[in-house]
Design a protein around this motif. Structure first.
Motif, PDB file in Angstrom:
ATOM      1  N   LEU A  90      53.530  31.561  17.428  1.00 41.72           N
ATOM      2  CA  LEU A  90      52.751  32.591  16.754  1.00 41.72           C
ATOM      3  C   LEU A  90      52.554  33.771  17.700  1.00 41.72           C
ATOM      4  O   LEU A  90      52.229  33.574  18.870  1.00 41.72           O
ATOM      5  N   ILE A  91      52.759  34.989  17.177  1.00 46.17           N
ATOM      6  CA  ILE A  91      52.542  36.194  17.981  1.00 46.17           C
ATOM      7  C   ILE A  91      51.513  37.087  17.296  1.00 46.17           C
ATOM      8  O   ILE A  91      51.630  37.394  16.118  1.00 46.17           O
ATOM      9  N   ALA A 125      52.423  27.163  20.149  1.00 43.87           N
ATOM     10  CA  ALA A 125      52.168  28.104  21.239  1.00 43.87           C
ATOM     11  C   ALA A 125      51.846  29.455  20.616  1.00 43.87           C
ATOM     12  O   ALA A 125      52.285  29.763  19.495  1.00 43.87           O
ATOM     13  N   VAL A 126      51.064  30.261  21.352  1.00 44.83           N
ATOM     14  CA  VAL A 126      50.638  31.574  20.860  1.00 44.83           C
ATOM     15  C   VAL A 126      50.913  32.615  21.942  1.00 44.83           C
ATOM     16  O   VAL A 126      50.590  32.401  23.125  1.00 44.83           O
ATOM     17  N   LEU A 127      51.506  33.733  21.541  1.00 40.47           N
ATOM     18  CA  LEU A 127      51.698  34.887  22.419  1.00 40.47           C
ATOM     19  C   LEU A 127      50.826  36.032  21.905  1.00 40.47           C
ATOM     20  O   LEU A 127      50.818  36.304  20.700  1.00 40.47           O
ATOM     21  N   PRO A 176      48.706  26.157  23.676  1.00 40.08           N
ATOM     22  CA  PRO A 176      48.703  27.054  24.833  1.00 40.08           C
ATOM     23  C   PRO A 176      48.856  28.512  24.389  1.00 40.08           C
ATOM     24  O   PRO A 176      49.551  28.806  23.418  1.00 40.08           O
ATOM     25  N   ILE A 177      48.186  29.402  25.116  1.00 42.83           N
ATOM     26  CA  ILE A 177      48.183  30.824  24.802  1.00 42.83           C
ATOM     27  C   ILE A 177      48.690  31.584  26.022  1.00 42.83           C
ATOM     28  O   ILE A 177      48.232  31.351  27.148  1.00 42.83           O
ATOM     29  N   PHE A 178      49.630  32.504  25.795  1.00 41.03           N
ATOM     30  CA  PHE A 178      50.197  33.324  26.861  1.00 41.03           C
ATOM     31  C   PHE A 178      49.872  34.784  26.558  1.00 41.03           C
ATOM     32  O   PHE A 178      50.136  35.274  25.448  1.00 41.03           O
ATOM     33  N   THR A 179      49.315  35.490  27.556  1.00 41.06           N
ATOM     34  CA  THR A 179      48.804  36.820  27.254  1.00 41.06           C
ATOM     35  C   THR A 179      48.471  37.598  28.520  1.00 41.06           C
ATOM     36  O   THR A 179      48.816  37.176  29.635  1.00 41.06           O
ATOM     37  N   THR A 180      47.786  38.724  28.348  1.00 36.29           N
ATOM     38  CA  THR A 180      47.387  39.587  29.451  1.00 36.29           C
ATOM     39  C   THR A 180      46.069  39.110  30.059  1.00 36.29           C
ATOM     40  O   THR A 180      45.341  38.305  29.467  1.00 36.29           O
ATOM     41  N   ALA A 181      45.740  39.675  31.210  1.00 41.27           N
ATOM     42  CA  ALA A 181      44.473  39.339  31.857  1.00 41.27           C
ATOM     43  C   ALA A 181      43.282  39.758  31.004  1.00 41.27           C
ATOM     44  O   ALA A 181      42.258  39.067  30.966  1.00 41.27           O
ATOM     45  N   GLN A 215      58.310  38.480  33.812  1.00 43.02           N
ATOM     46  CA  GLN A 215      58.247  37.017  33.852  1.00 43.02           C
ATOM     47  C   GLN A 215      59.055  36.391  32.720  1.00 43.02           C
ATOM     48  O   GLN A 215      59.150  36.938  31.618  1.00 43.02           O
ATOM     49  N   SER A 216      59.607  35.217  33.004  1.00 53.51           N
ATOM     50  CA  SER A 216      60.242  34.376  31.988  1.00 53.51           C
ATOM     51  C   SER A 216      59.531  33.031  31.986  1.00 53.51           C
ATOM     52  O   SER A 216      59.150  32.524  33.047  1.00 53.51           O
ATOM     53  N   PHE A 217      59.352  32.458  30.803  1.00 53.27           N
ATOM     54  CA  PHE A 217      58.648  31.186  30.709  1.00 53.27           C
ATOM     55  C   PHE A 217      59.007  30.496  29.397  1.00 53.27           C
ATOM     56  O   PHE A 217      59.617  31.093  28.503  1.00 53.27           O
ATOM     57  N   ASP A 218      58.632  29.236  29.302  1.00 54.08           N
ATOM     58  CA  ASP A 218      58.852  28.453  28.089  1.00 54.08           C
ATOM     59  C   ASP A 218      57.544  28.326  27.324  1.00 54.08           C
ATOM     60  O   ASP A 218      56.490  28.074  27.920  1.00 54.08           O
ATOM     61  N   ALA A 219      57.604  28.512  26.018  1.00 52.83           N
ATOM     62  CA  ALA A 219      56.439  28.339  25.152  1.00 52.83           C
ATOM     63  C   ALA A 219      56.856  27.471  23.977  1.00 52.83           C
ATOM     64  O   ALA A 219      57.530  27.939  23.057  1.00 52.83           O
TER      65      ALA A 219
END
Length: 204
Positions: free
Chosen positions: A21-22, A38-40, A60-65, A83-87
């Protein structure tokens, strides 16, 4: 991979039984928050992140500070440009640093990260930051206080995509939505999909 557009800037991607989900924001439908592996989140503005409803999403959530500070949750990972990562099995690359300016005297509103998913789908958030490679589907913002049509058309032309999908469109009437076929699609030189909320396309 299946791509589903929801209200405004929110999209969902499904692959191999996993859901990414974005930008589930305050304009997003309740159903958006029912399932996510996962959420971006591109940036901290409420039309891109609904803090209260995200508390009920166990993913898990991936985002800005800036967003991480609002959520204050151990599930959050702060990411940055390059950055590169797995979600949840999706390969993600992060691009950009700044939200587009609304007015020069206000400066840059906040940090903004665009996400390239599986080298196929690119979501820029509130920016026209370009990925460093060709993509299959480019999600093009088509309205907002910071939006400028010439910049959007140039962005659609510059990102070498097989197709474009209009996002960030909650402020547009049906007339405005219809005009974007001409300006982003025809003038941008890429096949354009004006998906309505809940509508999906398949990427082979």
């Amino acid at each position: 991979m299946k791509l589903t557009k929801f209200a405004h800037a929110c999209v969902r991607m499904e692959k191999d039984g996993k859901v990414l989900l974005i930008d589930p924001g305050t304009f997003s439908e309740d159903a958006v928050f029912e399932q996510a592996d996962a959420v971006l989140i591109t940036h901290e503005h409420p039309d891109h992140v609904d803090v209260e409803r995200l508390r009920g999403v166990q993913a898990p959530i991936f985002t800005t500070a800036g967003v991480a500070g609002q959520l204050n949750d151990e599930r959050v990972t702060v990411v940055a440009d390059g950055q590169s990562f797995d979600a949840a099995g999706f390969a993600i690359r992060a691009y950009g640093r700044n939200h587009a300016m609304i007015l020069p005297e206000l400066g840059v509103p906040c940090e903004n990260i665009g996400y390239l998913v599986d080298d196929a789908i690119y979501h820029p958030g509130d920016s026209f930051t370009q990925p460093d490679r060709e993509v299959h589907t480019n999600l093009v913002p088509i309205s907002g206080p910071w939006f400028a049509l010439p910049a959007a058309v140039e962005y659609a032309r510059s990102v070498k995509a097989q197709q474009t999908v209009g996002i960030h469109n909650a402020l547009l009437s049906d007339v405005g939505l219809g005009m974007m076929q001409r300006w982003i699609g025809d003038a941008g030189g890429r096949p354009y999909h004006a998906l309505t909320p809940g509508q999906s396309i398949e990427l082979s």
